[in-house]
Design an enzyme around this catalytic site. Sequence first.
Site, mmCIF file in Angstrom:
data_model
loop_
_atom_site.group_PDB
_atom_site.id
_atom_site.type_symbol
_atom_site.label_atom_id
_atom_site.label_comp_id
_atom_site.label_asym_id
_atom_site.label_seq_id
_atom_site.Cartn_x
_atom_site.Cartn_y
_atom_site.Cartn_z
ATOM 1 N N ARG A 51 0.845 -1.186 0.000
ATOM 2 C CA ARG A 51 0.000 0.000 0.000
ATOM 3 C C ARG A 51 0.882 1.238 0.000
ATOM 4 O O ARG A 51 1.930 1.287 0.649
ATOM 5 C CB ARG A 51 -0.912 0.047 1.242
ATOM 6 N N GLU A 63 -2.757 7.770 -6.452
ATOM 7 C CA GLU A 63 -2.747 6.838 -7.587
ATOM 8 C C GLU A 63 -3.683 7.318 -8.690
ATOM 9 O O GLU A 63 -4.872 7.515 -8.438
ATOM 10 C CB GLU A 63 -3.149 5.438 -7.103
ATOM 11 N N HIS A 80 -0.548 -0.074 -8.847
ATOM 12 C CA HIS A 80 -1.485 -0.944 -8.127
ATOM 13 C C HIS A 80 -2.057 -2.037 -9.025
ATOM 14 O O HIS A 80 -3.254 -2.343 -8.987
ATOM 15 C CB HIS A 80 -2.612 -0.113 -7.510
#
Length: 367
Positions: A264, A293, A312
Site C-alpha cells: 500500500r 494513484e 497498483h
Amino acid sequence: MRLTGFQARTPLGRRSAMSEAKHRVVYFNRWMHADGLAAMAAAPEIELTGLDWHAPEVDNWPVLTRAHGYQISSARHEMPAVWRADAALLARCPDLLAISADGAGYDTVDVEACTTAGVIVVNQAGANKEAVAEHALGMMLMLSKRIMEMDRALRRDREWHRNDFIGNDMRGKTLAIVGLGHIGTRLAELCGGLMDMTVVASDPYLSESQFAERGARRATFEKALGAADYVSVHCSLTGETRGMIGARAFALMKPGVTFVNTARGGIHDENALAAALRSGHVRGAGIDVWDEEPPPLDHPLLGFDNVVLSCHTGGVTEESRRRAGLAAAEQWRAIWRGERPARLLNPEAWPAYAQRFTKILGRPTAS
C-alpha cells in the site's frame, strides 16, 4: 437471487418485488469477476444490487440504507469518499450487518467504527497472493538484471556500453519481508526455493513457530532491514504502519539495497525513498503503490531509470480476480447461514453482531 442495479438497472420506483428477498447485498460498479457474480446469482437467499458511484447520491442512498451487506471496493483512490465505510455511512445504514472488502486490503473501511456499530468486516486475503508475490519477484529480477535501465537506454540513444549495465544474481542473497501474511509467505517460498535466498521477516503478530512454517527467519524490523540485500513490503496500511519506512528505515538498510513495495502507498515515505535513490544508498526500487494513484507526472520517483513502476496492478490478474470474486460469494453465503466467516477481521464485534443479526433477520447465528 435477483440481480438488480448497475448491471441490470431497476428503477427505484419499481422495487416492490425486492422486499421478498431476505439478504440484501449492495456493491458499486463491478463485482471482482463474472464467475463470482454468477455464484451470487445462484444463491436464492441473496438479493444483489449493483450501484454506480458516479450516479447522483439521491439514487444510491435509498438502496444502500436498506442493505444487510456491503461488498466494498478496496481501491481507495478510485472510490468517492462518501461511499467508504466510515461512521457516517454506518449511521445511515441501520440494517447493515457485514462489510466485505474486494481484496486483502481494507483501507476503505473504518474497522473500529464497524466494531463499535456491531458490523463485522471480512476481506479476501490470500486470493491475490500468487499475483502479488510474482509481481514483487518480477520487480526484483528486473532491478537485479537492470533490464528496465537497459531497455530505456536502448530506446533513448547509443551513448552507452553494455558493461554500463552489469547486474547481480539474486541467488544466495538475503531478502527481508515486512509482513509475513499470505503474500509475504508465498514470496518467501519463491525466493527461498527458486532463488535459494536467505529469507528473514519482520511481523510482530506471528510466533516463532509460524515464522518457521512460513519459510522465514524471525527478525526485528530494524535487524531485518539491516541484514537485507532486498526489502519487500507486504503488510497492511494501518495507523501503525503508515510512514513506517522513512528516512530512518532507509538509513538502516545496507548500501546498495533494492526496495520493493507492492502492499500500500503510505507505508513508505516517497520523498525519503527518492533521497535514498539520489544518494545511491538504495540501488533500485520497484513501486506498485502510491500516496496518490496514479502519481503526478512530475513525481520525483518517475525520474529514475533504476526504479520499476506500476500502479497498483500487482494483484490485478485474471486468476486473482476470479479467486477473489468467488471467495467473496462463498463468504457471503456463509454469513447468511449464520456462520463465522473465514476471513473475519474484527472478531471482537461478533457478540454485538450476533445480537443485531437476530434482531434484524429474526433468527440466531450458528455460533
